[in-house]
Design an enzyme around this catalytic site. Structure first.
Site: not given
Ligand code: NDP
Length: 296
Positions: A54, A98, A121
């Site tokens: 990422k 994460q 997200d």
């Protein structure tokens, strides 16, 4: 094989190119450089690989990448304090924590501490509610990538029968909401669904998000259907390990009209959509018009 392959790798490359162009425009126009902060707690090797990838892709499209690595034993309060600092930081437009988090940390509490406008997200309860009520939201990356591929491949989705196998909060449910938003007739199937093959055979669009290697075979597929395989499963076979999806590719491809492969289908789209979401968040957060085609 009769199905055409939906190439997620190529699509993701096109999407990244689009993001790169828009990021350059923001930098040379309003002088804004979108920034993505990724928070990793602990040392899970798979998560470390994702986070590295990422970070690299964020920089490649011209954005700023901020990585925060915390020890597995970090107190929840310390993680929450970091989120508060990132929420207040004007250089940070997207925040991603994460998952999974260590057991002593309440993941829901952490996610809901993120400024909803920076929640790239799309897991914050406000974004879940906005998506569920058909309003402008930050949309979870994996289902957003699936939707983009479906629109690109099929055009107008209105009136099509869609079956989503899996009802998780990160894939199945938001996927179903997005398809409903496209005016599909949506069925959500799960582990208690009766006669799953028959339910799946109704689908013009079949989404597999189950986490069971090659469970969906050709018998589940309506001839000509578009099959999106979200699954990523590492299996050991013939003495080696390899990645397979939730769909048995060979038999499904013999019946479907189009299908995503694993690897090279949904996977590459997820990070590309994260970058698109960060760009969208930067534009929204600064009152700038958002580029077209980057969200639902
Ligand atoms: P979860 O384990 O959270 O959810 C799985 C869902 O599948 C559940 O709703 C479960 O039903 C359902 N299910 C399990 N067994 C069956 C069965 N035998 N028949 C019908 N339904 C069943 O998984 P996720 O949604 O997080 O992930 C799904 C897959 O997608 C995984 O392979 C994961 O690795 C992959 N993934 C890929 C991403 C990408 O970037 N490409 C991103 C995220 C996930 P129930 O609710 O009844 O238990």
């Amino acid at each position: 094989m009769t199905a055409s392959i939906i190439d997620g790798k190529a699509f993701a490359a096109r999407l990244r190119a689009q993001v790169t162009e828009q990021v350059a425009r923001l930098a040379s126009g309003p002088g804004l450089i979108p920034g993505l902060a990724v928070v990793l707690v602990g040392e899970d090797p798979a998560s470390e690989v994702y986070v590295r990838s990422k970070g690299r892709q964020t920089v490649e499209v011209g954005m700023r990448s901020f990585e925060h690595k915390l020890a597995a034993e970090v107190p929840e309060a310390e993680l929450l304090a970091l989120i508060d600092r990132l929420n207040a930081d004007d250089a940070v437009h997207g925040i991603l924590v994460q998952l999974p988090l260590p057991k002593h940390i309440n993941a829901e509490k952490v996610i809901n501490r993120i400024d909803p406008g920076k929640d790239v997200d799309g897991f914050h309860i406000l974004n879940v509610g906005l998506l569920g009520t058909g309003q402008k939201a930050m949309v979870p990356c994996t289902p957003l990538g699936c939707l983009m591929m479906l629109r690109d491949h099929l055009g107008d989705l209105s009136g099509l029968e869609a079956v989503v196998v899996g009802r998780s909060n990160i894939v199945g449910k938001p996927m179903a909401q997005l398809l409903l938003g496209e005016s599909c007739t949506v069925t959500i199937a799960h582990s208690r669904t009766r006669d799953l093959p028959a339910v799946c055979r109704r689908a013009d669009i079949l989404i597999a998000a189950v986490g069971r290697p090659e469970m969906i075979t050709g018998d589940f597929v309506k001839p000509g259907a578009t099959v999106i395989d979200v699954g990523i499963n590492r299996i050991t076979r013939d003495g080696g390990t390899r990645l397979v999806g939730d769909v048995e590719f060979a038999s499904a491809a013999g019946v479907a009209g189009a299908i995503t492969p694993v690897p090279g289908g949904v996977g590459p789209m997820t990070i590309a959509c994260l970058l698109a979401n960060t760009l969208t968040a930067a534009c929204r957060g600064n009152g700038l018009p958002e580029p077209e085609g980057l969200t639902a």
